[in-house]
Design an enzyme around this catalytic site. Sequence first.
Site, short mmCIF file in Angstrom:
data_model
loop_
_atom_site.label_atom_id
_atom_site.label_comp_id
_atom_site.label_asym_id
_atom_site.label_seq_id
_atom_site.Cartn_x
_atom_site.Cartn_y
_atom_site.Cartn_z
N GLU A 1 9.09 63.65 -69.75
CA GLU A 1 10.03 62.54 -69.57
C GLU A 1 9.81 62.07 -68.15
O GLU A 1 10.10 62.80 -67.20
CB GLU A 1 11.45 63.08 -69.81
CG GLU A 1 12.49 61.99 -69.91
CD GLU A 1 13.39 61.97 -68.69
OE1 GLU A 1 13.09 61.19 -67.76
OE2 GLU A 1 14.36 62.73 -68.67
N CYS B 1 17.79 59.74 -64.45
CA CYS B 1 16.68 59.04 -65.10
C CYS B 1 17.18 57.89 -65.96
O CYS B 1 16.40 57.04 -66.36
CB CYS B 1 15.85 60.01 -65.93
SG CYS B 1 16.86 61.14 -66.89
#
Lengths: 488, 488
Positions: A224, A261
């Site tokens: 990720e 994020c």
Amino acid sequence: MEATAQEVDTAVRAARAARGALADRAVRSAFLRSAAAGLDAARDALVETADAETALGPVRLTGELARTGYQLRAFADIVDEGAFLDVVIDHPDDTATPPVPDLRRHKVPLGVVAVYSASNFPFAFSVAGGDTASALAAGCPVVVKAHPDHPALSELVAKVLRRAAAGHGIPEGVIGLVHGFEAGIELIRHPSVAAAGFTGSVRGGRALFDAAAARPVPIPFHGELGSLNPVLVTEAAAAERGETIGAGLAGSMTLGVGQFCVKPGLVLVPSGAGGDQLVKALTDAVSDTEAGVLLDHRMRDNFVAGVRERAELAEVDSPVTPGAGGEHTVSAGVLTVPAEKLAEEGAHDLLLEECFGPVTVVARYAEEAEAAAVLSRLPGNLTASVQLSSEEAAGQGRGAEILAELTPLAGRVVVNAWPTGVAVAPAQHHGGPYPATTSTSTSVGGTAIERWLRPVAYQNAPAALLPAELRDENPLGLPRRFNGVLER
Amino acid sequence: MEATAQEVDTAVRAARAARGALADRAVRSAFLRSAAAGLDAARDALVETADAETALGPVRLTGELARTGYQLRAFADIVDEGAFLDVVIDHPDDTATPPVPDLRRHKVPLGVVAVYSASNFPFAFSVAGGDTASALAAGCPVVVKAHPDHPALSELVAKVLRRAAAGHGIPEGVIGLVHGFEAGIELIRHPSVAAAGFTGSVRGGRALFDAAAARPVPIPFHGELGSLNPVLVTEAAAAERGETIGAGLAGSMTLGVGQFCVKPGLVLVPSGAGGDQLVKALTDAVSDTEAGVLLDHRMRDNFVAGVRERAELAEVDSPVTPGAGGEHTVSAGVLTVPAEKLAEEGAHDLLLEECFGPVTVVARYAEEAEAAAVLSRLPGNLTASVQLSSEEAAGQGRGAEILAELTPLAGRVVVNAWPTGVAVAPAQHHGGPYPATTSTSTSVGGTAIERWLRPVAYQNAPAALLPAELRDENPLGLPRRFNGVLER
């Protein structure tokens, strides 16, 4: 104490040797629950150590630790239920073309999983985080590459997990832990590492992805990496509640000093009065935000340089200037730009790259087509959000179309809410088109377990030799597909 | 007529433009059924063209065409059922840590899929084969790179598919077709190609896998590359029915002139009388096998050189010598070697590499540990098989242990049967550890559809805007997980 190549090898071998001890699902789920209980019991020491290393504060860290325990218990439930085994049984069928023999499929663990932990979630995406929890749930031992921002905490958490393992007769090697950049490279190249999970930057993640793909035997790399998390505010939404949206956006983009994020990094706001009110409410709220400390010096340097470079672009304004605060802190800020500057390739493309920290870019659009043009130029994202008016949300207007337009951009589409706050739930998907993630998988939510499994089919195997999971009489009561029919 | 870079681009753009026409599941399944009917209707012309290009013979080709239609219809059923959408719905839960908002997940098509078709299955793993059928079922248009061994057939089949598409209002661009090695490279690098499926050699597959991973935006590459398909014959099985096993092995390894990816290429046979009888029955049957024609000259050259190089190794015997036959044919053969030569790294490792064509290597073992040592050295396989005695199959002896030992080696474990003949069924798994496949997925069976999808979650989306798949009332009657509970 950076691990040598030999120490990495020792950790991987020890993890590999622990595979058999994880074979029993009942043992695995009990281990996961004991691990959660162990983290609860050690809460004070863990939060204190984490705060000393990350400065994220005890409130946030206590919450994150609770999330981490919740996650371990959720995976224990998933292990007990057994749906993840994806059992499919077909009895012979001579009328098929070609004929079908007796075939029985389930999923088996891949082997040792390398986990690269994150700086910004010292609990939930680190040693005992989602990658580790889902890998253990799948039956895979892990070797964690600790993040250099919280080495002492990493050791403490590993100790808690190992103690929990020992309580169920599982060798402590089931949780390996290594420190150091070079050790991370050794780990991804180790022949006995079968898959990897990563949370971090595009640069670091891509380098490891490339190394995983270049191995003599390539392995799955679930990374990720990065996300801009665009937000579209419709004209009707801005007109209806521009101030509320502006204040909400300020809260989301400054949460955790912008170190998420899923921080909204680009917001498409209409020109006109509603949009102006939104920007004013946003700038007012951001102006009132206290300066904060970022996770490490490198991040602070990158943030300060990143916002400066962006602010210097033509027609970019800073109603609240982000940048260096005093005493190692940074101040949150907002940049604005006409959306038309982003609609075509050029110097302003920098504004379409993630800038980690408390800053967001507000792009003002004159008409819908301009906003659509900007969205069409974005790389993949974890999330894409839209703020709709009440009428649009009720189905009058382009709401459904907008949802369809945002779907190709991201793995999670958020309506009239903010992308920060990633729930741990069966329907969660925390992933998206590259560079959001390097695969189609998720690192949060129940389906994260799928990353560490592969299917195996048994053909014509006598009942006496079959694992219990694959027997007709279903002694374990597993959900499955039996002769084509789904059974719960 | 090799496609230029511009022609590849045109094909990919046309495929991309057809995405919307595949959005409706009912249209997709109807299209797949029409495609199957179209292949049936064109059977004579298709088989004649295929036989002219591949020399596989009308019987085999008619059977393969039937399999191909069966597969298209099976995927139509899968599309109608909708379980592959993996619908998960979570209502808000404020008691969770962190709280869970309304979250609804399903799977959406990835986009244009590049399909690299195989030489040895001109129907079932080519233009209308499993990769294409599963991609269309997922809602993804395809661009096929035709195999140079059957270009005319590829054009004919594409025409049938396009006619079927047109009948449902789907643009013909939904099936692109390009020829040429360079076109294949252009295709994998095209920015609008979202994933790829491949069936072929380790060398070709790895080169494309590497290109897929090296893209600015890497894409999933599902390649089925190569497999040795080991078979273990226990001492008790050889003693009980050595002759039957030998004859069965001869049939499996020479089927289709040995040109199957699941051909048994290494057989561990015990020393002693039972094993001797097995080898005698094998060599007798293989001696009686007529010479056959391989798919192309390159394959024939590789086979002839490959068997020669293997036969020249120390202590390798050829009770029936494989190699060049007259008139472009090849003769089937058997090589034998003491298993101990394969138990450690050395020149004999060549025998652990796939040799495409009608040859198998029989390794004679003196004791179980020797056989186990050889198995432990194998790379990943599509299949691993065992021949057990009746008593072992009934649960007396090491049968279950042997199944567990074979599981890490392959994606399909076969008991008292031969690996050739890959059924199309929900429980099928045609894949395995690298180099068998480059991912954990299958290219045969219902779950092959999973390769072309990615999950998307909708958070807090008003009911009025949700796709029908994600509504509480489940108007489409989809199987799903609703608030944690599996529903059919």
